[in-house]
Design an enzyme around this catalytic site. Structure first.
Site, PDB file in Angstrom:
ATOM      1  N   GLY A   1      10.864 -71.254  -6.793  1.00 48.82           N
ATOM      2  CA  GLY A   1      11.549 -70.176  -6.072  1.00 48.82           C
ATOM      3  C   GLY A   1      12.152 -70.649  -4.776  1.00 48.82           C
ATOM      4  O   GLY A   1      13.346 -70.910  -4.667  1.00 48.82           O
TER       5      GLY A   1
ATOM      6  N   ASN B   1       0.564 -66.787  -6.218  1.00 48.41           N
ATOM      7  CA  ASN B   1       1.429 -66.113  -5.256  1.00 48.41           C
ATOM      8  C   ASN B   1       1.570 -66.935  -3.976  1.00 48.41           C
ATOM      9  O   ASN B   1       1.016 -68.033  -3.864  1.00 48.41           O
ATOM     10  CB  ASN B   1       0.857 -64.728  -4.940  1.00 48.41           C
ATOM     11  CG  ASN B   1       1.953 -63.686  -4.788  1.00 48.41           C
ATOM     12  OD1 ASN B   1       2.915 -63.911  -4.053  1.00 48.41           O
ATOM     13  ND2 ASN B   1       1.819 -62.568  -5.469  1.00 48.41           N
TER      14      ASN B   1
ATOM     15  N   LEU C   1       8.037 -55.888  -1.499  1.00 46.73           N
ATOM     16  CA  LEU C   1       8.153 -55.404  -2.880  1.00 46.73           C
ATOM     17  C   LEU C   1       9.231 -54.346  -3.064  1.00 46.73           C
ATOM     18  O   LEU C   1       9.047 -53.349  -3.759  1.00 46.73           O
ATOM     19  CB  LEU C   1       6.787 -54.877  -3.372  1.00 46.73           C
ATOM     20  CG  LEU C   1       5.689 -55.937  -3.520  1.00 46.73           C
ATOM     21  CD1 LEU C   1       4.331 -55.276  -3.769  1.00 46.73           C
ATOM     22  CD2 LEU C   1       5.998 -56.903  -4.654  1.00 46.73           C
TER      23      LEU C   1
ATOM     24  N   CYS D   1       0.219 -59.773  -4.242  1.00 47.58           N
ATOM     25  CA  CYS D   1       1.196 -59.814  -3.142  1.00 47.58           C
ATOM     26  C   CYS D   1       0.459 -59.687  -1.811  1.00 47.58           C
ATOM     27  O   CYS D   1      -0.302 -58.745  -1.604  1.00 47.58           O
ATOM     28  CB  CYS D   1       2.224 -58.693  -3.265  1.00 47.58           C
ATOM     29  SG  CYS D   1       3.365 -58.713  -1.867  1.00 47.58           S
TER      30      CYS D   1
ATOM     31  N   LYS E   1      -1.060 -62.822 -12.358  1.00 49.17           N
ATOM     32  CA  LYS E   1      -0.640 -63.667 -11.236  1.00 49.17           C
ATOM     33  C   LYS E   1      -1.655 -63.559 -10.099  1.00 49.17           C
ATOM     34  O   LYS E   1      -1.839 -62.495  -9.508  1.00 49.17           O
ATOM     35  CB  LYS E   1       0.751 -63.251 -10.732  1.00 49.17           C
ATOM     36  CG  LYS E   1       1.261 -64.173  -9.629  1.00 49.17           C
ATOM     37  CD  LYS E   1       2.730 -63.947  -9.350  1.00 49.17           C
ATOM     38  CE  LYS E   1       3.266 -64.932  -8.329  1.00 49.17           C
ATOM     39  NZ  LYS E   1       4.710 -64.812  -8.139  1.00 49.17           N
TER      40      LYS E   1
END
Lengths: 304, 278
Positions: free
Chosen positions: A265, A192, A73, A129, A165
């Site tokens: 992604g 995620n 992050l 995350c 998310k």
């Protein structure tokens, strides 16, 4: 490409592909390139209250089957980040999804207030995350109470629709999505990366400096697909299906499971920076062949 | 798909170039081109991009300045110990016949430019293409703070058709002042089509770009940005305002492209992504 036009909440997307958070999302110019390469919208790399350098390298590696990262992050802080978001909106009117994370519910609220000063169209709340548990503990996305509290706090402050998310690694992801919906979330992103590891057998050590990382790429696809399928059954709010979408076929399957938008992604690693355009073309091609006129026609059709 | 070609290979030789500067050699066929880089992994420390200093097709060398924790750890390592190598990545300097190359190196920049000069004029030291380039001459300009930091003097002097020019900040060797001071004259006095190539501190490179723009001379510049993935995924090394990743479309860019990168010579981004002005 009109077959791919997608309405998501209050915005029209030229196609359902959204650049997923964390890929090419650091600068306005880089995100604008993703739009030029076929993205219907983009998600910024998550920002936090304070700047973070992230983990040391190696922060990512890939194989034919999976990509894995533990960037940690890194971000220049929400205050710096919003300057880039404003620049992006000067370059294009493509929808922009802001993304935030924080260590506590109150901090989520604080970051929300700041990011909402920028011209974002939606706010994605990253509670999932997998790569910062040493610092922040177990991701909030495993805990119904935490998701409820954070969703409420962010909703109170946000001036744009809020997307929560989640992680497909939570066994009860559908139940957690329902909690988010009941707490006021406008949409769900599912989801995620999932926690994993790669070991260099010659070095006899984990490849990633953080040892553990988030698995994305083709290996994640069936896991994400099932999460979207389950969530679609339990909530009425729209879903961004994210995880391992690499081809037009993956994208169509994700829509059939119930997704409205499609996060892409790691596919950049497998098929290059114009992968978004490629996926759009493949979707359109398939729809022509199967006489499908709009994605609306097939959304959630796998449930019937 | 990207092929990172990861290796975990032993150091085969270590050469001390100057104080706190060492070259590490590896018996591995990297097949790199001058200007390209590898990602070097020192387990439990870090993984960083380094441009390639030597490549003769059978082995390659990397030159390090002892600067941060990763290079400090490397300087403690011995022949036989292994490190991770991925690559080669990125773009390279052009190989053109019938061209007068003016190579301008600042500090570590002498490493990839030495490799370029060798690849043009003294193969197989330059690896890859084992033929000598026809009609090529080189002015090799090295700038350093003082004479002890002038890298690869002996190496460059051995290369045929190559003239070495040195500038030091303190005048302890060669021209006293900046290496860019002598560039204009070299461009003006060249008898062939000139290609200026440079690798070094960004503000030096920016000066060189300005000179080449004024004189309408072709040039190629190696631009360094903080890198994470090395394969154009993370966007860490994207440059403003065109957003291309320097790990994929760089590090070596031509003059026309360098002119489009307006942040060049002004700012770069640190590991968090924050803008840092030079």
């Amino acid at each position: 490409m009109s077959k791919l036009k997608t309405r998501f909440l209050d915005k029209e997307f030229k196609n359902p592909i959204v650049l997923a958070s964390g890929i090419l999302g650091l600068t306005a110019a880089s995100m604008n390139n993703a739009v030029n390469n076929g993205c219907g919208g983009v998600t910024v790399k998550s920002v936090s209250k304070d700047a973070r350098p992230g983990h040391p390298n190696p922060t990512m590696t890939g194989t034919d089957h999976y990509f894995i990262n533990a960037v940690g992050l890194s971000n220049p802080s929400v205050a710096e980040g919003i300057k880039e978001f404003a620049k992006f909106k000067e370059m294009t009117n493509a929808p922009l999804v802001g993304s935030i994370f924080a260590g506590t519910p109150d901090e989520f609220a604080e970051v929300t207030e700041i990011i909402c000063q920028s011209p974002i169209d939606f706010l994605e709340v990253n509670v999932s995350c997998p790569n910062v548990s040493k610092e922040f503990g177990t991701p909030f996305a495993y805990d119904t109470k935490a998701v409820e509290v954070i969703t409420k706090k962010v909703k109170e402050k946000s001036t744009v629709p809020v997307i929560i998310k989640l992680t497909p690694q939570a066994w009860n992801v559908a139940e957690i999505a329902k909690v988010a919906e009941d707490a006021g979330a406008d949409a769900i992103c599912a989801g995620n990366t999932i926690s994993g590891m790669a070991i260099d057998i010659r070095a006899r050590k984990p490849v990633l400096h953080n040892k553990q990382g988030g698995v994305s790429g083709p290996a994640l696809f069936p896991v994400a697909l099932k999460a979207v399928y389950d969530i679609y059954k339990t909530v009425k709010i729209p879903i961004i299906g994210t995880g391992g979408i690499t081809t037009g076929e993956d994208a169509i399957a994700m829509v059939m499971a119930g997704a409205s938008l499609l996060g892409v992604g790691s596919a950049v690693y497998y098929r290059g920076q114009d992968v978004f355009e490629k996926i759009n073309n493949e979707m359109t091609e398939f729809m022509k062949k199967e006489n499908i006129n709009s994605l609306e026609e097939i959304r959630g059709i796998a449930h019937k | 798909m990207e092929n990172n070609n990861p290796q975990f290979i032993p150091i085969s030789k270590i050469v001390e170039e100057a104080q706190d500067i060492k070259t590490f050699y590896f018996e591995h066929s990297l097949n790199s081109k001058p200007g390209q880089f590898i990602m070097l992994w020192v387990p439990e420390h870090d993984q960083k991009p380094f441009s390639i200093a030597y490549d003769d097709g059978k082995s390659f060398g990397l030159t390090f300045f002892k600067r941060g924790p990763t290079t400090t750890k490397l300087f403690d390592m011995k022949v036989g110990e292994r490190v991770g190598i991925e690559g080669p990545f990125g773009t390279s300097f052009s190989r053109k016949p019938d061209t007068h190359y003016i190579m301008v190196a600042g500090g570590y920049g002498a490493a990839p430019l030495g490799f370029l000069a060798e690849s043009l004029l003294s193969p197989p030291a330059g690896g890859g293409d084992a033929r000598r380039a026809e009609g090529v001459g080189v002015d090799f300009c090295v700038g350093a703070r003082n004479k002890d930091l002038v890298l690869f003097k002996n190496r460059i002097e051995k290369i045929p058709n190559t003239k070495l020019h040195i500038a030091t900040d303190d005048g302890s060797e060669g021209h006293k002042g900046y290496i860019t001071d002598i560039l204009s004259n070299l461009i003006d006095s060249a008898e062939k089509k000139v290609l200026v190539v440079t690798c070094g501190p960004e503000l030096m490179e920016k000066k060189i770009l300005n000179i080449c723009n004024e004189k309408n001379t072709d040039c190629e510049i190696s631009i360094e940005r903080y890198m994470k993935c090395g394969v154009g995924i993370c966007g860490q090394c994207a440059v403003d305002p065109i957003g291309i990743c320097m790990c994929k479309e760089g590090p070596v860019v031509k003059r026309e492209l360098a002119n489009k990168i307006t942040e060049f010579g002004k700012y770069h981004r640190d590991k968090s992504g924050k803008i840092i002005y030079f």
